[in-house]
Design an enzyme around this catalytic site. Structure first.
Site, PDB file in Angstrom:
ATOM      1  N   ARG A 149       2.340  17.275  13.821  1.00 16.99           N
ATOM      2  CA  ARG A 149       1.538  17.559  15.017  1.00 16.99           C
ATOM      3  C   ARG A 149       1.283  19.061  15.100  1.00 16.99           C
ATOM      4  NH1 ARG A 149       4.713  20.555  17.122  1.00 16.99           N
ATOM      5  NH2 ARG A 149       3.185  21.128  18.693  1.00 16.99           N
TER       6      ARG A 149
ATOM      7  N   ALA B 299      -2.145  21.826  15.979  1.00  9.56           N
ATOM      8  CA  ALA B 299      -3.481  21.897  15.385  1.00  9.56           C
ATOM      9  C   ALA B 299      -3.507  22.379  13.936  1.00  9.56           C
ATOM     10  CB  ALA B 299      -4.374  22.770  16.272  1.00  9.56           C
TER      11      ALA B 299
ATOM     12  N   ARG C 114      -6.439  11.406  15.363  1.00  9.65           N
ATOM     13  CA  ARG C 114      -6.334  11.938  16.728  1.00  9.65           C
ATOM     14  C   ARG C 114      -7.643  12.692  16.992  1.00  9.65           C
ATOM     15  NH1 ARG C 114      -1.042  15.234  18.049  1.00  9.65           N
ATOM     16  NH2 ARG C 114      -1.588  14.683  20.200  1.00  9.65           N
TER      17      ARG C 114
ATOM     18  N   ASP D 217      -5.740  23.630  20.721  1.00  3.69           N
ATOM     19  CA  ASP D 217      -6.155  22.550  19.815  1.00  3.69           C
ATOM     20  C   ASP D 217      -7.621  22.654  19.482  1.00  3.69           C
ATOM     21  OD1 ASP D 217      -3.680  21.500  21.409  1.00  3.69           O
ATOM     22  OD2 ASP D 217      -3.780  20.468  19.480  1.00  3.69           O
TER      23      ASP D 217
HETATM   24  O1  MRU Z   1       0.153  16.768  20.954  1.00  3.26           O
HETATM   25  P1  MRU Z   1       0.546  17.929  20.095  1.00  3.26           P
HETATM   26  O2  MRU Z   1       2.009  18.178  20.064  1.00  3.26           O
HETATM   27  O3  MRU Z   1      -0.066  17.853  18.709  1.00  3.26           O
HETATM   28  O4  MRU Z   1      -0.127  19.180  20.819  1.00  3.26           O
HETATM   29  C1  MRU Z   1       0.028  20.449  20.238  1.00  3.26           C
HETATM   30  C2  MRU Z   1      -0.466  21.534  21.109  1.00  3.26           C
HETATM   31  O5  MRU Z   1      -1.058  21.308  22.134  1.00  3.26           O
HETATM   32  C3  MRU Z   1      -0.277  22.926  20.626  1.00  3.26           C
HETATM   33  O6  MRU Z   1      -0.127  23.804  21.705  1.00  3.26           O
HETATM   34  C4  MRU Z   1      -1.515  23.342  19.825  1.00  3.26           C
HETATM   35  O7  MRU Z   1      -1.761  22.447  18.780  1.00  3.26           O
HETATM   36  C5  MRU Z   1      -1.382  24.700  19.287  1.00  3.26           C
HETATM   37  S1  MRU Z   1      -0.318  24.677  17.898  1.00  3.26           S
HETATM   38  C6  MRU Z   1      -0.257  26.061  17.100  1.00  3.26           C
END
Ligand code: MRU
Length: 328
Positions: free
Chosen positions: A44, A46, A82, A225
Site C-alpha cells: 500500500r 502511492a 484500487r 495519493d
Molecule cells: O490506503 P493506503 O494505506 O494505501 O493509503 C496511503 C496514504 O494515504 C498515504 O498517505 C499516501 O499513499 C502517501 S504514501 C507516501
C-alpha cells in the site's frame, strides 16, 4: 529488506497486514496474488503501488505470453485494483506500453522501482530544507497515515523528510495520528519511527486540530495519493481535518510526494474516484466488533484537501508554494 522488489520472477513484498507484530515477506507469482495483496493493503501507499502496478504487468507478460486477450484482462485487473492513488494505473500503463516484450516490460518496471528510491532521497532533502525554513530548528510535526519506506520502496515521502530532519538533529517530536480505520499511523508509522529512533507520540486522529490550537504542533506534514492540477491533495481520510486545523492555528500544511503522484490530467479533487472500502473495516477491527450488530457505515479511504489550505507541495524536483500562488 525492501518493501517491494522483484526476485527470481516474482514480486516479493513485506506484508503490511502483519505489522507491527511480525515482519513477514510474501512471494507473489501471479497477477491474481498481486491484485489480492493490493486490495488487502498487504502492499500500500502511492509510490509502492506504482511499483506494484509495473511489476504486476511484468507478471502478466509472463503469465499470458501469446494470449493477447488474457494479457489485456490481466493488465486491466492490475490497473484497477484500487482507484485513488494515480501511481498504480500510471505504473501499470508505463510498463504495459512495452508489451508484449516481457524483457522490456520488466526493465521498465525495474526503472520505476529505481526512480522511486531516487525520488525519496531527493525529496527528503528539499522537504527538510523547507521545514527548517518555515518552522525553525526543533519543530514538532504532525503526520497522518504512513508515508515511510513501507509506503514507497525505501525512505518514503513525508516520513523521509522526518528522517532527514532527525538525521540533521533538527526535529523535536513527531505526533503520529493513528489513522482510523486501518491504523496505518499506529501500526506502521509508529513502527518505522521507533526503528529509526525518532521521538514520537501517537494521537487519535480527532486530536490533531485541538493539539494545533493549543500550540503543540508547528506544522502538518503528510503524503498524497494524487495531487491534482490545481493543487488539491487527495490523501488518507482525516488529512482534510488536519488541514482545517492547521489553517485555524496558522501553521503550515506541507504535502510531500514524488512527481509520479502529480496528476495534471485531473483538474481538481472533486473529479477523483475516492475508494470506499465498505462497512466491515469501520464496524469491526481484526475480527472484533466495535459497533452493534447491523450498524451500517460509510468508509471513504481518502479525502480531498482543497489547494487553498495547502502551504506547499514538495516533490523530488521542486517546492511549489501554493501559499504564494505558485502553480504546479
Ligand atoms: O490506503 P493506503 O494505506 O494505501 O493509503 C496511503 C496514504 O494515504 C498515504 O498517505 C499516501 O499513499 C502517501 S504514501 C507516501
Amino acid at each position: 529488506v525492501q518493501t517491494i522488489e522483484w526476485v527470481d520472477g516474482a514480486v516479493v513484498i513485506v506484508d503490511q497486514t502483519a505489522l507491527p507484530g511480525r515482519t513477514v515477506q510474501l512471494r507473489l507469482s501471479t497477477v491474481e496474488e498481486l491484485v489480492d495483496a493490493i486490495r488487502r493493503l498487504a502492499v500500500r501507499g502511492a509510490p509502492a503501488l506504482g511499483v506494484a502496478g509495473a511489476f504486476g504487468v511484468a507478471l502478466a507478460a509472463r503469465q499470458h505470453a501469446g494470449d493477447a486477450d488474457g494479457l489485456a484482462r490481466a493488465v486491466a485487473l492490475v490497473e484497477t485494483a484500487r482507484p485513488t492513488a494515480v501511481n498504480l494505473a500510471r505504473g501499470a500503463r508505463r510498463a504495459a506500453a512495452l508489451l508484449p516484450d516481457a524483457g522490456a516490460v520488466l526493465a521498465e518496471a525495474l526503472a520505476v522501482h529505481a526512480e522511486e528510491i531516487a525520488s525519496s532521497a531527493a525529496l527528503a532533502v528539499l522537504g527538510a530544507d523547507l521545514v527548517a525554513e518555515l518552522c525553525g530548528v526543533a519543530p514538532r510535526l504532525l503526520t497522518h497515515c504512513n508515508t515511510g519506506a513501507l509506503a514507497a520502496v525505501e525512505g518514503g515521502t513525508a516520513l523521509a523528510v522526518v528522517f532527514e530532519l532527525h538525521r540533521r538533529g533538527r526535529l523535536a517530536e513527531v505526533i503520529a495520528a493513528e489513522t482510523r480505520p486501518l491504523l496505518q499511523g499506529s501500526r506502521l508509522t509508529a513502527w518505522e519511527l521507533g526503528q529509526a529512533g525518532v521521538p514520537f507520540r501517537l494521537a487519535v486522529d480527532s486530536a490533531g486540530p485541538f493539539l494545533m490550537a493549543r500550540g503543540l504542533i508547528d506544522a502538518v506534514i503528510l503524503g498524497a495519493d494524487r495531487i491534482c492540477a490545481n493543487g488539491d491533495v487527495v490523501n488518507k481520510v482525516g488529512s482534510y481535518a488536519h488541514a482545517l486545523g492547521a489553517r485555524a492555528a496558522g501553521i503550515p500544511f506541507i504535502c510531500v510526494a514524488p512527481e509520479s503522484t502529480v496528476d495534471l490530467a485531473t483538474a481538481s479533487g472533486d473529479l477523483v474516484d475516492i475508494e470506499d472500502r465498505g462497512a466491515a473495516e469501520v464496524v469491526g477491527f481484526a475480527g472484533v466488533p466495535v459497533a452493534p450488530p447491523g450498524a451500517g457505515a460509510v468508509n471513504p479511504a481518502f479525502d480531498v484537501t482543497p489547494h487553498d489550505l495547502v502551504t506547499a507541495i514538495v516533490t523530488e524536483r521542486r517546492v511549489v508554494r501554493l501559499d504564494r500562488d505558485e502553480k504546479l
